[in-house]
Scaffold this motif. Sequence first.
Motif: not given
Length: 416
Positions: A269-270, A275
Motif C-alpha cells: 500500500s502507499r 513495497q
Amino acid sequence: MTTRPDTLDAALIRFRSIFGELAKGAGERDLSGEHPYELVQELADAGFGKLRVPREYGGFDVDLPTLFALLAEAGQADANVPQIWRGHFTTTEILRLETDSEVRGYWLTTVAGGAVFGNAQSEPADRVAGLDSGGGWGTITTRVRRSDAGERVVSGTKFYSTGSRFADYIRAAVVDGDGHREFVVLPARHQGVEHVDDWDGVGQRQTGSGTTIFTDVPVESNGEIGRYTESLRGLDSFVQIVHLANLVGIARSVLAETIDIVRNRTRTSRHALTQDAVADPDVLSVVGTLYSRALTAETLLGHAARRLDEAHATGDEAVYSDAYIQASAAQVAVIDAVLAASSDAFNAGGSSTARRRAHLDRHWRNARTLASHNPVIYKPRVIGDYYVSGNAPVSGYYADRPSAANAADQSERVQL
C-alpha cells in the motif's frame, strides 16, 4: 481393490495422502457445492473409522489426543471432513462404553470392518413448533414402533443429520410409544431412507447436514445402543472437542494460506513502510498474530483432550464434570481465537483476498458455523457456576437414562 493398512503407521501414511487430495479441491468444492464422497470413502477404506475401536475388535485403539490431532489435520485439509465424521466417532465412543457386551462387540467389529456411521439426532424447530427443545437431544418426534410383521421400525424427519449421506448406518434418536428416548441403529441405504441435500448454512456446506426422512425403516439387529448412562459418559465433552479440533484445523489453514498470500504478493500500500510484502512489518505482524491464535487453539485442544482421556481412565463422575468444564473453557477461547484469525487474515492480502477465487472467506464462514453449535454464550455462566457454587454441569444425554445397576435392580424387583 486397495489393501487396507494393517498397522496404524501404515494407515497414517494413507490418511495424510488423502488429506492432501482433500486440500487440493476444498476451495472449489465450497463454490461448486460438490461433496467429497470418494475421498471420504477412501478414508474409510484406509481405516480412518476404526481409530478408536479397541484392538480386541480389530481397531487401532488410539487415545483421544491422537484422534483429535488427526481430526485437526483433516480440518486443515477440508473443514467439512471432521464434521462428516463427527457422528461416526461419537457412535464409536458410545460403543466403547456400551454395557451390553454383545451389542458392543457386534458393532465395534462391524466398524473395524469398514462400516461408517452417520448421525440423525436433532430435529428442526419449525417442525416441532411450540415444543421445548431441552437437553442434549432436543425435542424428538421421530418414533419407533412395532410393524404388523412384529419388527421395530422407525418413521420421522431429522435435520442436522450430518454425515448420514456418507454412511452405511445411522445412529438415530427416537422415542417409543411411552415417550422414552433412545438411540437406534438404522441402515443408511434402506429404501425407506431419503437423504435431502438441503443444508443451507453459510459454512460447512459439504457436510450433508440436511434433512433425512425415515419411513418404516427397520432397526438393525443389536440396534439399541447407549441405553444406560454409563454408555454416555463424557459424550457432551467429546462432541464439543471434535468441533475444537476442526477449528484448530481451520486456524492452521488460515495461517498457511495467508503465508502463501504474503509470499506471492507483488505490492502492498502507499502507506506501507516498504513495497516488499515479505518485509512489510505490519503485514508480518498479521502473520505473527495468526500464528499465536493457531497456537492458542492447538494448546487448548490438547488440554481438553487429555482431560477427557483422564476421565475415561478414572470413570469418576467428578472428573467427567471437570472435563466438561475444561472443554467449555477451551470452546470459549478457541472460538474467539479462530474467528479473529479468519477475519484478520484479510489484512495481510488487501482487497484481492476478498475475491471468490481466493477462497479465503470460507474459513470465517466455516468457523462461524462451527461456533454456532452448542451455543458458546452459555458456557461462561456454566463455568462460573461450577467454580463459585460447585454446581456440576448437567448432561442432556442422561435424560431418561437409568444406570445399568439401577436397571438390573429394577429387573430383580420385577422378577420377585
